[in-house]
Design an enzyme around this catalytic site. Structure first.
Site, short mmCIF file in Angstrom:
data_model
loop_
_atom_site.label_atom_id
_atom_site.label_comp_id
_atom_site.label_asym_id
_atom_site.label_seq_id
_atom_site.Cartn_x
_atom_site.Cartn_y
_atom_site.Cartn_z
N ASP A 161 0.83 -1.21 0.00
CA ASP A 161 0.00 0.00 0.00
C ASP A 161 0.86 1.26 0.00
OD1 ASP A 161 -2.45 1.30 -0.03
OD2 ASP A 161 -2.52 1.47 2.15
N HIS A 196 1.67 3.50 -9.13
CA HIS A 196 1.40 2.08 -9.34
C HIS A 196 2.50 1.44 -10.18
CE1 HIS A 196 -2.88 3.35 -8.24
NE2 HIS A 196 -2.40 2.64 -7.25
N LEU A 217 10.85 -19.72 -5.71
CA LEU A 217 9.84 -19.05 -4.88
C LEU A 217 8.41 -19.32 -5.38
CD1 LEU A 217 9.48 -16.74 -2.65
CD2 LEU A 217 9.27 -15.19 -4.61
C1 IPE Z 1 -5.24 -2.61 0.28
O1 IPE Z 1 -5.04 -1.26 0.05
C2 IPE Z 1 -5.28 -3.35 -1.01
C3 IPE Z 1 -4.03 -3.40 -1.76
C4 IPE Z 1 -2.86 -2.99 -1.37
C5 IPE Z 1 -4.13 -4.04 -3.02
P1 IPE Z 1 -6.26 -0.22 -0.03
O2 IPE Z 1 -5.62 1.09 -0.33
O3 IPE Z 1 -7.27 -0.70 -0.98
O4 IPE Z 1 -6.86 -0.30 1.44
P2 IPE Z 1 -7.60 0.83 2.29
O5 IPE Z 1 -8.66 1.43 1.42
O6 IPE Z 1 -6.57 1.84 2.69
O7 IPE Z 1 -8.13 0.09 3.48
C1 IPE Z 2 -2.17 0.05 -3.29
O1 IPE Z 2 -1.82 1.37 -3.50
C2 IPE Z 2 -2.33 -0.68 -4.59
C3 IPE Z 2 -3.70 -0.77 -5.05
C4 IPE Z 2 -4.75 -0.71 -4.29
C5 IPE Z 2 -3.90 -0.94 -6.46
P1 IPE Z 2 -2.91 2.51 -3.41
O2 IPE Z 2 -3.40 2.84 -4.79
O3 IPE Z 2 -3.96 2.15 -2.44
O4 IPE Z 2 -2.06 3.72 -2.86
P2 IPE Z 2 -2.54 4.75 -1.73
O5 IPE Z 2 -2.86 3.95 -0.51
O6 IPE Z 2 -3.72 5.49 -2.28
O7 IPE Z 2 -1.35 5.65 -1.52
MG MG Z 3 -4.18 2.39 -0.42
#
Ligand code: IPE
Ligand code: IPE
Ligand code: MG
Length: 234
Positions: A11, A28, A121
């Site tokens: 995240d 991303h 892995l």
């Molecule tokens: C969790 O991150 C999912 C992934 C990293 C794929 P999110 O950004 O979706 O989670 P919340 O919304 O902060 O809980």
């Molecule tokens: C996690 O990164 C990856 C996905 C959910 C695709 P985020 O897109 O949630 O990044 P933040 O949390 O908004 O910074």
């Molecule tokens: Mg996120």
């Protein structure tokens, strides 16, 4: 002790990009590079299985332009995935994959068959995955078996349910790492995390480095895991 099975919530990609004055999609893309580094570092550390959360069942509800950007990014990763195949990684995807465009479903299938005999892995990528989805789906499979008369409802136990979950035969996760500063599970492996050690870090995923992984592994190495028991006498 190195965890046998490491699971990661990757995240903080969007925020990393926003801090750099870039579009979220750049975060991303940078997150993919971080994953490549961590896959290599995990192999170097002797980790047997790595399961990463790339896209949750709830991420489908993000603005359409972000979702399509993520799908486009996924579709552009063929050469990165092929590289993993060459590095003896056995690749698998978990999640509700029929929601993905046909081209991506084919890519997932192709990479799984191409790497199924690799003994390096075990890398599992969770896409369109939700812990609740996983449990509901397992319940459905068992209900069907009861309906068909191959299973007695009264025989259903934890092992039956676990067997039908996406991670099936993999050992229970030993360590969860979540980057990006949030202290939550966000519907990841709800069943499997029962006794997993939880490690949260503020580092945003695109910045996550092998040194950060090393720090988490050192933290893990001194955990006293009791699984509800009492410490072994020393
Ligand atoms: C969790 O991150 C999912 C992934 C990293 C794929 P999110 O950004 O979706 O989670 P919340 O919304 O902060 O809980
Ligand atoms: C996690 O990164 C990856 C996905 C959910 C695709 P985020 O897109 O949630 O990044 P933040 O949390 O908004 O910074
Ligand atoms: Mg996120």
């Amino acid at each position: 002790m190195v965890p046998q099975h490491l699971v990661i919530i990757m995240d903080g990609n969007g925020r990393w990009a926003e801090h750099a004055g870039l579009p979220r999609s750049a975060g991303h893309r940078a997150g993919v590079d971080a994953l490549q580094r961590i896959v290599t570092a995990s192999m170097d550390q002797g980790i047997a299985a790595l399961t990463v959360f790339a896209f949750s069942s709830e991420n489908w509800y993000r603005p359409p332009e972000e979702v399509s950007g993520l799908l486009e990014l996924f579709g552009s990763l063929r050469s990165e995935l092929v590289e993993l195949a060459g590095a003896s990684v056995c690749l698998r995807f978990i999640g509700a994959r029929t929601a993905f465009p046909r081209m991506l479903q084919r890519l997932m299938h192709e990479m799984e068959s191409r790497t199924s005999n690799n003994r390096g892995l075990q890398l599992t990528i969770a896409v369109g995955y939700g812990g609740r989805w996983d449990i509901a789906r397992a319940a459905q499979v068992l209900a069907r078996q009861v309906q068909e008369g191959t299973l007695q409802a009264s025989d259903i136990d934890e092992a039956h349910l676990q067997e039908q979950l996406s991670l099936g035969e993999l050992p229970e996760p030993d360590l969860l790492i979540r980057s990006g500063g949030e202290y939550r599970i966000s519907n990841y492996l709800l069943w499997h995390l029962a006794y997993t050690e939880l490690y949260f870090t503020d580092v945003l995923w695109p910045d996550y480095s092998p040194a950060n992984l090393h720090a988490a592994l050192q933290w893990y190495a001194v955990r006293k895991r009791r699984f509800g028991g009492i410490p072994a006498p020393s």
